[in-house]
Design a protein around this motif. Structure first.
Motif, PDB file in Angstrom:
ATOM      1  N   LEU A   1      29.291 -30.695 -46.411  1.00  0.00           N
ATOM      2  CA  LEU A   1      30.195 -29.559 -46.290  1.00  0.00           C
ATOM      3  C   LEU A   1      31.659 -29.995 -46.268  1.00  0.00           C
ATOM      4  N   HIS A   2      31.962 -31.067 -45.564  1.00  0.00           N
ATOM      5  CA  HIS A   2      33.350 -31.539 -45.481  1.00  0.00           C
ATOM      6  C   HIS A   2      33.877 -31.961 -46.848  1.00  0.00           C
ATOM      7  N   GLU A   3      33.012 -32.557 -47.635  1.00  0.00           N
ATOM      8  CA  GLU A   3      33.426 -32.987 -48.969  1.00  0.00           C
ATOM      9  C   GLU A   3      33.778 -31.786 -49.850  1.00  0.00           C
ATOM     10  N   ILE A   4      32.973 -30.724 -49.761  1.00  0.00           N
ATOM     11  CA  ILE A   4      33.229 -29.517 -50.551  1.00  0.00           C
ATOM     12  C   ILE A   4      34.515 -28.836 -50.086  1.00  0.00           C
ATOM     13  N   ILE A   5      34.713 -28.755 -48.766  1.00  0.00           N
ATOM     14  CA  ILE A   5      35.925 -28.136 -48.229  1.00  0.00           C
ATOM     15  C   ILE A   5      37.168 -28.894 -48.688  1.00  0.00           C
ATOM     16  N   ASP A   6      37.101 -30.217 -48.662  1.00  0.00           N
ATOM     17  CA  ASP A   6      38.244 -31.042 -49.079  1.00  0.00           C
ATOM     18  C   ASP A   6      38.665 -30.725 -50.514  1.00  0.00           C
ATOM     19  N   LYS A   7      37.691 -30.533 -51.387  1.00  0.00           N
ATOM     20  CA  LYS A   7      38.008 -30.226 -52.780  1.00  0.00           C
ATOM     21  C   LYS A   7      38.659 -28.845 -52.914  1.00  0.00           C
ATOM     22  N   CYS A   8      38.162 -27.877 -52.139  1.00  0.00           N
ATOM     23  CA  CYS A   8      38.748 -26.530 -52.183  1.00  0.00           C
ATOM     24  C   CYS A   8      40.172 -26.531 -51.626  1.00  0.00           C
ATOM     25  N   LEU A   9      40.385 -27.302 -50.573  1.00  0.00           N
ATOM     26  CA  LEU A   9      41.709 -27.343 -49.941  1.00  0.00           C
ATOM     27  C   LEU A   9      42.751 -27.978 -50.852  1.00  0.00           C
TER      28      LEU A   9
ATOM     29  N   VAL B   1      40.189 -28.343 -39.087  1.00  0.00           N
ATOM     30  CA  VAL B   1      39.594 -29.084 -37.982  1.00  0.00           C
ATOM     31  C   VAL B   1      38.146 -29.414 -38.323  1.00  0.00           C
ATOM     32  N   GLN B   2      37.831 -30.686 -38.438  1.00  0.00           N
ATOM     33  CA  GLN B   2      36.469 -31.123 -38.740  1.00  0.00           C
ATOM     34  C   GLN B   2      35.713 -31.349 -37.433  1.00  0.00           C
ATOM     35  N   GLY B   3      35.134 -30.283 -36.922  1.00  0.00           N
ATOM     36  CA  GLY B   3      34.437 -30.367 -35.641  1.00  0.00           C
ATOM     37  C   GLY B   3      32.968 -30.710 -35.759  1.00  0.00           C
ATOM     38  N   ALA B   4      32.396 -30.533 -36.945  1.00  0.00           N
ATOM     39  CA  ALA B   4      30.962 -30.792 -37.127  1.00  0.00           C
ATOM     40  C   ALA B   4      30.692 -32.281 -37.298  1.00  0.00           C
ATOM     41  N   GLU B   5      29.657 -32.760 -36.640  1.00  0.00           N
ATOM     42  CA  GLU B   5      29.260 -34.165 -36.770  1.00  0.00           C
ATOM     43  C   GLU B   5      28.217 -34.338 -37.877  1.00  0.00           C
ATOM     44  N   ASN B   6      27.292 -33.394 -37.957  1.00  0.00           N
ATOM     45  CA  ASN B   6      26.281 -33.429 -39.014  1.00  0.00           C
ATOM     46  C   ASN B   6      26.642 -32.364 -40.046  1.00  0.00           C
ATOM     47  N   THR B   7      27.107 -32.775 -41.206  1.00  0.00           N
ATOM     48  CA  THR B   7      27.592 -31.827 -42.219  1.00  0.00           C
ATOM     49  C   THR B   7      26.726 -31.794 -43.475  1.00  0.00           C
ATOM     50  N   MET B   8      25.593 -32.497 -43.450  1.00  0.00           N
ATOM     51  CA  MET B   8      24.713 -32.524 -44.621  1.00  0.00           C
ATOM     52  C   MET B   8      23.757 -31.323 -44.588  1.00  0.00           C
ATOM     53  N   PHE B   9      23.608 -30.670 -45.729  1.00  0.00           N
ATOM     54  CA  PHE B   9      22.673 -29.547 -45.837  1.00  0.00           C
ATOM     55  C   PHE B   9      22.156 -29.476 -47.267  1.00  0.00           C
ATOM     56  N   TYR B  10      21.178 -28.623 -47.478  1.00  0.00           N
ATOM     57  CA  TYR B  10      20.530 -28.506 -48.785  1.00  0.00           C
ATOM     58  C   TYR B  10      20.961 -27.195 -49.423  1.00  0.00           C
ATOM     59  N   GLY B  11      21.744 -27.267 -50.520  1.00  0.00           N
ATOM     60  CA  GLY B  11      22.241 -26.042 -51.119  1.00  0.00           C
ATOM     61  C   GLY B  11      22.742 -26.242 -52.538  1.00  0.00           C
ATOM     62  N   ASP B  12      23.232 -25.146 -53.115  1.00  0.00           N
ATOM     63  CA  ASP B  12      23.773 -25.148 -54.475  1.00  0.00           C
ATOM     64  C   ASP B  12      25.270 -25.431 -54.404  1.00  0.00           C
ATOM     65  N   LYS B  13      25.688 -26.532 -55.003  1.00  0.00           N
ATOM     66  CA  LYS B  13      27.078 -26.978 -54.881  1.00  0.00           C
ATOM     67  C   LYS B  13      28.064 -25.974 -55.461  1.00  0.00           C
ATOM     68  N   VAL B  14      27.754 -25.446 -56.636  1.00  0.00           N
ATOM     69  CA  VAL B  14      28.673 -24.515 -57.306  1.00  0.00           C
ATOM     70  C   VAL B  14      28.868 -23.252 -56.478  1.00  0.00           C
ATOM     71  N   HIS B  15      27.773 -22.678 -56.011  1.00  0.00           N
ATOM     72  CA  HIS B  15      27.864 -21.401 -55.298  1.00  0.00           C
ATOM     73  C   HIS B  15      28.459 -21.569 -53.896  1.00  0.00           C
ATOM     74  N   ILE B  16      28.133 -22.657 -53.219  1.00  0.00           N
ATOM     75  CA  ILE B  16      28.728 -22.890 -51.903  1.00  0.00           C
ATOM     76  C   ILE B  16      30.231 -23.123 -52.041  1.00  0.00           C
ATOM     77  N   THR B  17      30.633 -23.828 -53.093  1.00  0.00           N
ATOM     78  CA  THR B  17      32.054 -24.023 -53.369  1.00  0.00           C
ATOM     79  C   THR B  17      32.742 -22.678 -53.588  1.00  0.00           C
ATOM     80  N   ASN B  18      32.077 -21.789 -54.343  1.00  0.00           N
ATOM     81  CA  ASN B  18      32.639 -20.455 -54.590  1.00  0.00           C
ATOM     82  C   ASN B  18      32.751 -19.638 -53.309  1.00  0.00           C
TER      83      ASN B  18
END
Length: 276
Positions: free
Chosen positions: A130-138, A155-172
């Protein structure tokens, strides 16, 4: 024949009146129910008609600008007699390319929503950060906010940011939330984006200090084609599809989205996405 001690009767007047009242009440209740349903359907159709009209007006407005820009730029290129000015030619060609991409993006958004609504859209899920995707949007929005002299805190408060999802749609999804926070600011955008963890997933929060929404508007913002009324002023562009899309994509990932808002004080969107 006369029976002096017999008091029973076959039919009593009171029973007849009681039955008539009972069936009259039933009939009246049915009439009122049918009338209420008819009124509800009429009001719903009226609402759908208004939504359809608003969508057509918004789409016409949104498509008219890039089409006009493309037409103007192409006319300039057609009327040029001196083709030695490569810088000028390149500038107008870039304008046409940019506006064409904008048109394609708007049409694709409508098509994607149609697929999503019909259940035909396929999610290409993979392990994501999730942090990687947010960084690209920012990367995009920091420039937009800076141009308006605004602030964007992360603020990156989450320690576990890995999840299973669609990269394009979550980015959108993230892009749409940040875009709304930028567009619906009062004058200068003030945006806070943060992450946190829950037991079964990761949480994304996007908060702004913008115009905010009334309780009535809050109930409708995730409906398709709905846009917060701005009167005759068309200062915020869009089709009213962004938050509907966000809501549907979050649901497709078995997640949840919630919003808190107060008129004149801003809004806070919270998205929960499960790890698995």
């Amino acid at each position: 024949m006369y029976f002096p001690n017999k008091e029973d009767v076959v039919v009593d007047k009171k029973d007849i009146i009681s039955n008539e009242l009972f069936w009259s009440s039933i009939l009246l209740a049915i009439v009122l129910l049918v009338f209420s349903i008819a009124i509800f359907i009429i009001l719903r159709q009226k609402r759908l008609s208004e939504v359809k009209t608003d969508f057509i007006n918004n789409m016409t407005h949104e498509l008219k600008t890039p089409i006009s820009t493309i037409a103007l730029s192409s006319d300039v290129l057609r009327q040029m007699t001196d083709y030695s000015d490569s810088e000028r030619i390149s500038r107008y060609a870039n304008i046409i390319h940019t506006e064409n991409a904008r048109l394609e993006s708007q049409v694709e958004r409508v098509l994607q929503l149609a697929k999503l609504e019909n259940g035909k859209i396929e999610l290409k899920k993979e392990n994501l950060d999730l942090h990687e995707i947010i960084d690209k949007c920012l990367g995009t929005f920091r420039l937009i906010v800076a141009q308006k002299n605004g602030t964007l805190d992360y603020v990156q408060g989450a320690e576990n940011t890995m999840f299973y999802g669609d990269k394009v749609h979550i980015t959108n999804v993230i892009y749409n939330l940040l875009d709304n926070a930028t567009k619906y600011c009062k004058e200068v955008p003030q945006i806070q984006i943060s992450t946190s963890n829950e037991a079964k997933g990761v949480v994304l929060t996007v908060k702004d200090l913008g115009k905010g929404m009334s309780p009535i508007e809050l109930k409708q913002i995730f409906e398709k084609f709905y846009r917060v009324p701005t009167g005759s002023v068309h200062d915020v562009k869009g089709f009213g599809l962004g938050l509907f899309y966000v809501s549907e994509i979050v649901k497709a990932h078995n997640g949840k989205i919630a919003v808190k808002s107060e008129l004149g004080k801003g809004s806070e969107f919270t998205v929960f996405i499960p790890f698995n």
